[in-house]
Structure formats: C-alpha cells, structure tokens
Design a protein around this motif. Structure first.
Motif, mmCIF file in Angstrom:
data_model
loop_
_atom_site.group_PDB
_atom_site.id
_atom_site.type_symbol
_atom_site.label_atom_id
_atom_site.label_comp_id
_atom_site.label_asym_id
_atom_site.label_seq_id
_atom_site.Cartn_x
_atom_site.Cartn_y
_atom_site.Cartn_z
ATOM 1 N N GLY A 287 -2.156 16.591 -13.876
ATOM 2 C CA GLY A 287 -1.873 17.076 -12.658
ATOM 3 C C GLY A 287 -1.562 15.693 -12.248
ATOM 4 N N GLU A 288 -1.112 14.405 -12.803
ATOM 5 C CA GLU A 288 -0.435 13.216 -12.274
ATOM 6 C C GLU A 288 0.347 12.930 -13.034
ATOM 7 O OE1 GLU A 288 -5.364 11.799 -10.792
ATOM 8 O OE2 GLU A 288 -3.640 10.837 -11.904
ATOM 9 N N PHE A 289 1.398 11.964 -11.863
ATOM 10 C CA PHE A 289 2.656 11.331 -13.110
ATOM 11 C C PHE A 289 2.666 10.063 -13.162
ATOM 12 C CE2 PHE A 289 4.824 13.292 -9.792
ATOM 13 C CZ PHE A 289 5.734 12.532 -9.022
ATOM 14 N N LEU A 290 3.350 9.674 -14.078
ATOM 15 C CA LEU A 290 3.929 8.168 -13.731
ATOM 16 C C LEU A 290 4.972 7.865 -13.412
ATOM 17 C CD1 LEU A 290 2.906 5.007 -14.932
ATOM 18 C CD2 LEU A 290 3.965 5.332 -16.963
ATOM 19 N N ARG A 291 4.958 7.078 -12.473
ATOM 20 C CA ARG A 291 6.162 5.939 -12.321
ATOM 21 C C ARG A 291 6.206 4.818 -12.406
ATOM 22 N NH1 ARG A 291 7.581 7.166 -5.708
ATOM 23 N NH2 ARG A 291 6.804 5.201 -5.287
ATOM 24 N N SER A 292 7.211 3.930 -12.864
ATOM 25 C CA SER A 292 7.278 2.539 -12.101
ATOM 26 C C SER A 292 8.094 2.445 -11.436
ATOM 27 C CB SER A 292 8.291 2.618 -13.006
ATOM 28 O OG SER A 292 9.155 2.901 -13.564
ATOM 29 N N ASP A 293 8.310 1.694 -10.207
ATOM 30 C CA ASP A 293 9.130 1.150 -9.046
ATOM 31 C C ASP A 293 9.645 -0.393 -9.883
ATOM 32 O OD1 ASP A 293 7.730 3.919 -8.219
ATOM 33 O OD2 ASP A 293 7.891 2.405 -6.520
ATOM 34 N N VAL A 294 11.090 -0.800 -9.324
ATOM 35 C CA VAL A 294 11.283 -2.348 -9.670
ATOM 36 C C VAL A 294 12.188 -2.112 -8.696
ATOM 37 C CG1 VAL A 294 11.897 -4.210 -11.250
ATOM 38 C CG2 VAL A 294 11.057 -2.935 -12.358
ATOM 39 N N GLU A 295 11.706 -3.377 -7.993
ATOM 40 C CA GLU A 295 12.807 -4.071 -6.821
ATOM 41 C C GLU A 295 12.950 -4.953 -7.370
ATOM 42 O OE1 GLU A 295 10.033 -4.221 -3.235
ATOM 43 O OE2 GLU A 295 9.486 -2.436 -3.418
ATOM 44 N N PHE A 296 14.811 -5.621 -7.524
ATOM 45 C CA PHE A 296 15.221 -6.080 -7.632
ATOM 46 C C PHE A 296 15.534 -7.164 -6.183
ATOM 47 C CE2 PHE A 296 17.181 -2.897 -10.172
ATOM 48 C CZ PHE A 296 17.176 -3.702 -10.822
ATOM 49 N N PRO A 297 15.347 -8.765 -6.467
ATOM 50 C CA PRO A 297 15.910 -9.584 -5.049
ATOM 51 C C PRO A 297 17.302 -9.084 -4.066
ATOM 52 C CG PRO A 297 16.635 -10.701 -6.986
ATOM 53 C CD PRO A 297 16.058 -9.087 -7.635
ATOM 54 N N GLN A 298 17.126 -9.268 -2.748
ATOM 55 C CA GLN A 298 18.250 -8.706 -1.764
ATOM 56 C C GLN A 298 18.894 -10.019 -1.252
ATOM 57 O OE1 GLN A 298 15.567 -6.698 1.106
ATOM 58 N NE2 GLN A 298 17.655 -6.579 1.167
ATOM 59 N N CYS A 299 18.400 -11.745 -1.870
ATOM 60 C CA CYS A 299 19.404 -11.872 -0.614
ATOM 61 C C CYS A 299 20.211 -13.259 -2.160
ATOM 62 C CB CYS A 299 18.603 -13.531 -0.154
ATOM 63 S SG CYS A 299 17.464 -12.731 0.229
ATOM 64 N N TRP A 300 21.485 -13.038 -1.503
ATOM 65 C CA TRP A 300 22.472 -13.682 -2.587
ATOM 66 C C TRP A 300 23.299 -15.020 -2.518
ATOM 67 C CZ3 TRP A 300 28.263 -11.977 -2.036
ATOM 68 C CH2 TRP A 300 29.080 -12.803 -2.789
ATOM 69 N N ASP A 301 23.824 -15.528 -3.223
ATOM 70 C CA ASP A 301 24.139 -16.811 -2.918
ATOM 71 C C ASP A 301 24.721 -17.020 -1.770
ATOM 72 O OD1 ASP A 301 25.920 -16.907 -4.924
ATOM 73 O OD2 ASP A 301 25.053 -18.272 -5.856
ATOM 74 N N GLY A 302 25.999 -15.986 -1.760
ATOM 75 C CA GLY A 302 27.666 -15.716 -0.943
ATOM 76 C C GLY A 302 29.078 -15.731 -1.893
ATOM 77 N N VAL A 303 28.692 -16.719 -3.202
ATOM 78 C CA VAL A 303 29.598 -16.637 -4.326
ATOM 79 C C VAL A 303 29.230 -16.560 -5.509
ATOM 80 C CG1 VAL A 303 30.527 -19.488 -5.366
ATOM 81 C CG2 VAL A 303 29.252 -19.166 -3.054
ATOM 82 N N ASN A 304 27.851 -15.991 -5.702
ATOM 83 C CA ASN A 304 29.053 -16.319 -7.842
ATOM 84 C C ASN A 304 28.090 -14.497 -7.661
ATOM 85 O OD1 ASN A 304 29.034 -19.318 -9.089
ATOM 86 N ND2 ASN A 304 27.057 -19.102 -7.728
ATOM 87 N N LEU A 305 29.023 -13.412 -9.346
ATOM 88 C CA LEU A 305 28.041 -12.689 -9.116
ATOM 89 C C LEU A 305 27.208 -12.681 -9.938
ATOM 90 C CD1 LEU A 305 31.846 -10.501 -9.484
ATOM 91 C CD2 LEU A 305 29.984 -11.173 -7.467
ATOM 92 N N TRP A 306 27.203 -13.325 -10.999
ATOM 93 C CA TRP A 306 26.094 -13.526 -12.112
ATOM 94 C C TRP A 306 26.024 -14.991 -12.130
ATOM 95 C CZ3 TRP A 306 22.021 -11.980 -14.017
ATOM 96 C CH2 TRP A 306 21.733 -12.255 -15.709
ATOM 97 N N LEU A 307 24.731 -16.034 -12.429
ATOM 98 C CA LEU A 307 23.763 -17.287 -12.794
ATOM 99 C C LEU A 307 22.866 -17.237 -14.266
ATOM 100 C CD1 LEU A 307 24.476 -19.731 -10.262
ATOM 101 C CD2 LEU A 307 25.849 -19.212 -11.941
#
Length: 217
Positions: free
Chosen positions: A119-139
């Motif tokens: 009667g139970e089920f598994l859930r995975s939760d992943v929280e991403f960082p939310q503070c950006w350097d304001g310049v780069n889309l990827w490093l």
C-alpha cells in the motif's frame, strides 16, 4: 561512467540537444510552454530490470529565498543536482520517501531507496540549486550554480531563480530491496539533469504572477 537514464519532459532530447532545438520540437509536458528536458538514472530491481516511474513531475517553487527576489530562469540554463559517483549519503536535497496511498509520508531516507511496504510507493525527490552566477548557462562542475545559504544566495551567485524539484513516483507496493541504478552506479548515486527551454514570456509571467506574489499556481 555510462548508464541508462529515465527521461521526462521534451521527448525529442538527445545527447547533443540544445535549448533552441528542444523549443522547436514542442513539449511533452502538460504545460506546453515548458519544452525543457529532464532526466535521471534508471532505477533497476534486483534482477536488473528497469523500474519505470508512474509519474515524473517537475515543480518550480520559491525554495529557500525571499520569493520577491526570484527572477525568471534564463532560456538554455543547464542544471545538475546530485553526485553520480556518491558512495555515501548525499545532502538532504536528494531524498527517497515511502508514501501511503493518501500521499502521507511513511518513511524518509536521505541516502538510498527503501523497501516500501504494501500500500506504499516509493518517490525520489531531487532539488536543484537555485542561485545563478548571472552570466553562464553552463560551467563544468556546475560552477555556475549554487544552493542558498541561510535563506540567501551567496555573493558569487547572486541571482535567485525558481527552485526546480524533480519528483518520480514508482509503482505502489513494489519492493526496492536490492535496488540500484543501471550501469553499476551505487544506490547512493541518485542525480538529475535538466536543460531549461521554457517559453521566456510564460516563464516571466509565472514567476511574477505566482512566485513573486506568494501564490501557489
């Protein structure tokens, strides 16, 4: 370390996808303005067979910062959360939970998946960082992003964006004892990736009308 991934969002994603290509292909989300791609490693059972999530949800929340300071996430931003090669407990931004049929929390483990009971089920939760350097889309090493500290973004990453959370729910009553990830990853190695390809105007409308205003939308 090559391994299979389970994908959600834009069905057209491939190894060299760009946000522009994803946006041109349309959306796999209920909100057609979200043409982003989301993925995480494929969970396998003791026999090595993939365990397919029954739902794969992407939430954008105010997170830990002042909602009025949140700005729209830039088009094309790439995000990563979690450590694929982890061999011990990761930070609390990476969670497994057992939920009852009424979605009540039964058990929470912060390192590996658990054996959910009947009667139970598994859930995975992943929280991403939310503070950006304001310049780069990827490093490399996700150096363009950081998690808030004490409810504020650090000076090195001053731009607060919506906090992306990925929630994957697996079949009710399944047994996950002996679980792992395809490709031999440790069961501690839950992680997730995203390429954001929201319609920029809609992203701005949702941030201003929902998050900045303190509304749940």
């Amino acid at each position: 370390w090559p391994h299979l991934h389970t994908f959600g969002g834009n069905p057209a994603v491939h190894a060299s996808s760009t946000a522009g290509q994803l946006f041109a292909e349309g959306s796999g989300c209920k909100d057609s303005a979200d043409r982003s791609a989301y993925w995480q490693p494929t969970l396998v059972d003791e026999a090595g067979q993939p365990v397919v999530p029954e739902s794969f949800r992407a939430y954008y929340r105010a997170g830990e910062v002042d909602p009025q300071l949140i700005e729209p996430a830039p088009f094309g931003l790439r995000l990563v959360a979690g450590i694929p090669m982890a061999t011990s407990r990761q930070p609390l931004d990476i969670n497994y939970l057992c939920l009852g049929t009424s979605y009540a929390l039964v058990n929470s483990v912060h390192d590996t998946a658990v054996d959910c009971g009947p009667g139970e089920f598994l859930r995975s939760d992943v929280e991403f960082p939310q503070c950006w350097d304001g310049v780069n889309l990827w490093l490399e090493g996700v150096a363009h992003m950081a998690y808030p500290r004490g409810g504020e973004c650090p000076a090195s990453h001053p731009v607060a964006i919506p906090q992306l959370s990925l929630e994957s729910s697996y079949p009710e009553g399944s047994t996950y004892e002996g679980m792992g990830f395809e490709g031999g990853l440790s069961p501690y190695g839950l992680h997730a990736d995203a390429i954001l390809a929201w319609d920029p105007g809609e992203m701005q409308t949702l941030v201003e009308g929902c998050l900045n205003a303190g509304r749940v939308c």
